[in-house]
Design a protein around this motif. Structure first.
Motif, PDB file in Angstrom:
ATOM      1  N   MET A   1       0.818  -1.187   0.000  1.00  0.00           N
ATOM      2  CA  MET A   1       0.000   0.000   0.000  1.00  0.00           C
ATOM      3  C   MET A   1       0.867   1.259   0.000  1.00  0.00           C
ATOM      4  SD  MET A   1      -3.012   1.144   2.628  1.00  0.00           S
ATOM      5  CE  MET A   1      -2.029   1.078   4.089  1.00  0.00           C
ATOM      6  N   GLU A   2       2.056   1.204   0.592  1.00  0.00           N
ATOM      7  CA  GLU A   2       2.888   2.401   0.663  1.00  0.00           C
ATOM      8  C   GLU A   2       3.667   2.652  -0.629  1.00  0.00           C
ATOM      9  OE1 GLU A   2       5.405  -0.945   2.217  1.00  0.00           O
ATOM     10  OE2 GLU A   2       3.359  -0.316   2.531  1.00  0.00           O
ATOM     11  N   THR A   3       3.599   1.703  -1.571  1.00  0.00           N
ATOM     12  CA  THR A   3       4.264   1.866  -2.865  1.00  0.00           C
ATOM     13  C   THR A   3       3.211   2.153  -3.925  1.00  0.00           C
ATOM     14  OG1 THR A   3       5.999   0.332  -2.206  1.00  0.00           O
ATOM     15  CG2 THR A   3       5.769   0.739  -4.548  1.00  0.00           C
ATOM     16  N   CYS A   4       3.448   3.163  -4.738  1.00  0.00           N
ATOM     17  CA  CYS A   4       2.504   3.568  -5.773  1.00  0.00           C
ATOM     18  C   CYS A   4       2.425   2.504  -6.870  1.00  0.00           C
ATOM     19  CB  CYS A   4       2.935   4.906  -6.367  1.00  0.00           C
ATOM     20  SG  CYS A   4       1.849   5.491  -7.687  1.00  0.00           S
ATOM     21  N   SER A   5       1.210   2.135  -7.231  1.00  0.00           N
ATOM     22  CA  SER A   5       1.031   1.142  -8.291  1.00  0.00           C
ATOM     23  C   SER A   5       1.288   1.737  -9.674  1.00  0.00           C
ATOM     24  CB  SER A   5      -0.377   0.547  -8.226  1.00  0.00           C
ATOM     25  OG  SER A   5      -1.346   1.577  -8.373  1.00  0.00           O
ATOM     26  N   ALA A   6       1.278   3.062  -9.795  1.00  0.00           N
ATOM     27  CA  ALA A   6       1.511   3.708 -11.090  1.00  0.00           C
ATOM     28  C   ALA A   6       3.003   3.918 -11.372  1.00  0.00           C
ATOM     29  CB  ALA A   6       0.779   5.046 -11.154  1.00  0.00           C
ATOM     30  N   CYS A   7       3.733   4.477 -10.397  1.00  0.00           N
ATOM     31  CA  CYS A   7       5.145   4.805 -10.647  1.00  0.00           C
ATOM     32  C   CYS A   7       6.117   3.901  -9.899  1.00  0.00           C
ATOM     33  CB  CYS A   7       5.428   6.267 -10.319  1.00  0.00           C
ATOM     34  SG  CYS A   7       5.414   6.667  -8.552  1.00  0.00           S
ATOM     35  N   GLY A   8       5.607   3.102  -8.941  1.00  0.00           N
ATOM     36  CA  GLY A   8       6.468   2.175  -8.210  1.00  0.00           C
ATOM     37  C   GLY A   8       7.304   2.804  -7.112  1.00  0.00           C
ATOM     38  N   ARG A   9       7.088   4.077  -6.815  1.00  0.00           N
ATOM     39  CA  ARG A   9       7.867   4.759  -5.784  1.00  0.00           C
ATOM     40  C   ARG A   9       7.169   4.674  -4.431  1.00  0.00           C
ATOM     41  NH1 ARG A   9      11.754   8.319  -7.972  1.00  0.00           N
ATOM     42  NH2 ARG A   9      12.563   8.121  -5.873  1.00  0.00           N
ATOM     43  N   PRO A  10       7.944   4.687  -3.342  1.00  0.00           N
ATOM     44  CA  PRO A  10       7.361   4.563  -1.990  1.00  0.00           C
ATOM     45  C   PRO A  10       6.983   5.908  -1.375  1.00  0.00           C
ATOM     46  CG  PRO A  10       9.725   4.455  -1.857  1.00  0.00           C
ATOM     47  CD  PRO A  10       9.393   4.586  -3.325  1.00  0.00           C
ATOM     48  N   PHE A  11       6.094   6.623  -2.030  1.00  0.00           N
ATOM     49  CA  PHE A  11       5.720   7.945  -1.524  1.00  0.00           C
ATOM     50  C   PHE A  11       4.213   8.107  -1.409  1.00  0.00           C
ATOM     51  CE2 PHE A  11       9.816   8.828  -3.714  1.00  0.00           C
ATOM     52  CZ  PHE A  11      10.541   9.120  -2.577  1.00  0.00           C
ATOM     53  N   VAL A  12       3.508   7.061  -1.004  1.00  0.00           N
ATOM     54  CA  VAL A  12       2.048   7.117  -0.900  1.00  0.00           C
ATOM     55  C   VAL A  12       1.651   7.555   0.508  1.00  0.00           C
ATOM     56  CG1 VAL A  12      -0.083   5.771  -1.031  1.00  0.00           C
ATOM     57  CG2 VAL A  12       1.746   5.365  -2.682  1.00  0.00           C
ATOM     58  N   VAL A  13       0.747   8.532   0.579  1.00  0.00           N
ATOM     59  CA  VAL A  13       0.266   9.031   1.864  1.00  0.00           C
ATOM     60  C   VAL A  13      -1.260   9.060   1.857  1.00  0.00           C
ATOM     61  CG1 VAL A  13       2.316  10.425   2.332  1.00  0.00           C
ATOM     62  CG2 VAL A  13       0.407  11.452   1.121  1.00  0.00           C
ATOM     63  N   ALA A  14      -1.835   8.876   3.024  1.00  0.00           N
ATOM     64  CA  ALA A  14      -3.290   9.019   3.174  1.00  0.00           C
ATOM     65  C   ALA A  14      -3.590  10.510   3.296  1.00  0.00           C
ATOM     66  CB  ALA A  14      -3.771   8.267   4.406  1.00  0.00           C
ATOM     67  N   THR A  15      -4.460  11.017   2.425  1.00  0.00           N
ATOM     68  CA  THR A  15      -4.731  12.457   2.433  1.00  0.00           C
ATOM     69  C   THR A  15      -6.040  12.825   3.107  1.00  0.00           C
ATOM     70  OG1 THR A  15      -5.701  12.315   0.218  1.00  0.00           O
ATOM     71  CG2 THR A  15      -3.352  12.894   0.380  1.00  0.00           C
ATOM     72  N   ARG A  16      -7.014  11.916   3.069  1.00  0.00           N
ATOM     73  CA  ARG A  16      -8.275  12.241   3.741  1.00  0.00           C
ATOM     74  C   ARG A  16      -9.115  10.982   3.980  1.00  0.00           C
ATOM     75  NH1 ARG A  16      -8.543  14.080  -1.403  1.00  0.00           N
ATOM     76  NH2 ARG A  16     -10.234  13.350  -2.708  1.00  0.00           N
ATOM     77  N   LEU A  17      -9.938  11.079   4.998  1.00  0.00           N
ATOM     78  CA  LEU A  17     -10.891  10.025   5.328  1.00  0.00           C
ATOM     79  C   LEU A  17     -12.145  10.269   4.496  1.00  0.00           C
ATOM     80  CD1 LEU A  17     -11.893   7.672   7.140  1.00  0.00           C
ATOM     81  CD2 LEU A  17     -12.667   9.435   8.747  1.00  0.00           C
ATOM     82  N   LEU A  18     -12.543   9.277   3.715  1.00  0.00           N
ATOM     83  CA  LEU A  18     -13.728   9.415   2.875  1.00  0.00           C
ATOM     84  C   LEU A  18     -14.982   8.855   3.546  1.00  0.00           C
ATOM     85  CD1 LEU A  18     -12.103   8.321  -0.513  1.00  0.00           C
ATOM     86  CD2 LEU A  18     -12.523  10.662   0.303  1.00  0.00           C
ATOM     87  N   ASP A  19     -14.791   7.777   4.323  1.00  0.00           N
ATOM     88  CA  ASP A  19     -15.948   7.137   4.944  1.00  0.00           C
ATOM     89  C   ASP A  19     -15.478   6.168   6.025  1.00  0.00           C
ATOM     90  OD1 ASP A  19     -18.615   6.450   5.368  1.00  0.00           O
ATOM     91  OD2 ASP A  19     -18.696   5.035   3.692  1.00  0.00           O
ATOM     92  N   ILE A  20     -16.308   5.978   7.037  1.00  0.00           N
ATOM     93  CA  ILE A  20     -16.076   4.924   8.020  1.00  0.00           C
ATOM     94  C   ILE A  20     -16.948   3.762   7.580  1.00  0.00           C
ATOM     95  CG2 ILE A  20     -16.279   4.235  10.430  1.00  0.00           C
ATOM     96  CD1 ILE A  20     -15.893   7.221  11.149  1.00  0.00           C
ATOM     97  N   VAL A  21     -16.312   2.696   7.120  1.00  0.00           N
ATOM     98  CA  VAL A  21     -17.031   1.548   6.580  1.00  0.00           C
ATOM     99  C   VAL A  21     -17.600   0.688   7.695  1.00  0.00           C
ATOM    100  CG1 VAL A  21     -16.801  -0.520   5.133  1.00  0.00           C
ATOM    101  CG2 VAL A  21     -15.566   1.568   4.527  1.00  0.00           C
ATOM    102  N   ASP A  22     -16.782   0.472   8.719  1.00  0.00           N
ATOM    103  CA  ASP A  22     -17.162  -0.354   9.854  1.00  0.00           C
ATOM    104  C   ASP A  22     -16.176  -0.034  10.967  1.00  0.00           C
ATOM    105  OD1 ASP A  22     -18.487  -2.233  11.364  1.00  0.00           O
ATOM    106  OD2 ASP A  22     -18.042  -3.935  10.069  1.00  0.00           O
ATOM    107  N   GLU A  23     -16.347  -0.646  12.104  1.00  0.00           N
ATOM    108  CA  GLU A  23     -15.410  -0.414  13.204  1.00  0.00           C
ATOM    109  C   GLU A  23     -14.023  -0.890  12.791  1.00  0.00           C
ATOM    110  OE1 GLU A  23     -14.666  -1.747  17.795  1.00  0.00           O
ATOM    111  OE2 GLU A  23     -16.715  -1.745  17.031  1.00  0.00           O
ATOM    112  N   GLY A  24     -13.064   0.033  12.773  1.00  0.00           N
ATOM    113  CA  GLY A  24     -11.690  -0.300  12.401  1.00  0.00           C
ATOM    114  C   GLY A  24     -11.475  -0.467  10.914  1.00  0.00           C
ATOM    115  N   LEU A  25     -12.424  -0.037  10.099  1.00  0.00           N
ATOM    116  CA  LEU A  25     -12.328  -0.175   8.647  1.00  0.00           C
ATOM    117  C   LEU A  25     -12.728   1.156   7.998  1.00  0.00           C
ATOM    118  CD1 LEU A  25     -11.640  -2.506   6.699  1.00  0.00           C
ATOM    119  CD2 LEU A  25     -14.095  -2.952   6.544  1.00  0.00           C
ATOM    120  N   TYR A  26     -11.823   1.718   7.200  1.00  0.00           N
ATOM    121  CA  TYR A  26     -12.016   3.065   6.672  1.00  0.00           C
ATOM    122  C   TYR A  26     -11.782   3.109   5.164  1.00  0.00           C
ATOM    123  CZ  TYR A  26     -11.024   3.706  11.597  1.00  0.00           C
ATOM    124  OH  TYR A  26     -11.029   3.589  12.957  1.00  0.00           O
TER     125      TYR A  26
END
Length: 82
Positions: A1-26
């Motif tokens: 998850m921390e590696t970009c599937s498009a460019c292969g670099r390890p610069f992926v960050v979570a920018t915002r919460l879109l939804d709470i799916v369930d307890e402990g699942l976002y």
């Protein structure tokens, strides 16, 4: 998850919460700070914690490299064009 599937670099960050799916699942928006690709993904608490640890480690490496440059401990190669 921390590696970009498009460019292969390890610069992926979570920018915002879109939804709470369930307890402990976002549903979060993940963005590659290298190429700018964004994607939404459903993640668990443990995956977010892993991503945060990766971000802190990458930040520490960048800070150490900047300190080394500032102190003169590292010389940058000089490119000479013909």
């Amino acid at each position: 998850m921390e590696t970009c599937s498009a460019c292969g670099r390890p610069f992926v960050v979570a920018t915002r919460l879109l939804d709470i799916v369930d307890e402990g699942l976002y549903r979060v928006c993940l963005r590659c700070t290298n190429c700018g690709r964004e994607r939404a993904e459903v993640v668990e608490d443990s995956e977010l914690e892993h991503l945060e640890r990766c971000e802190r480690a990458a930040q520490a490496q960048i800070e150490a490299a900047l300190e080394a440059l500032a102190s003169g401990a590292v010389d940058l190669p000089v490119r000479r064009h013909p």
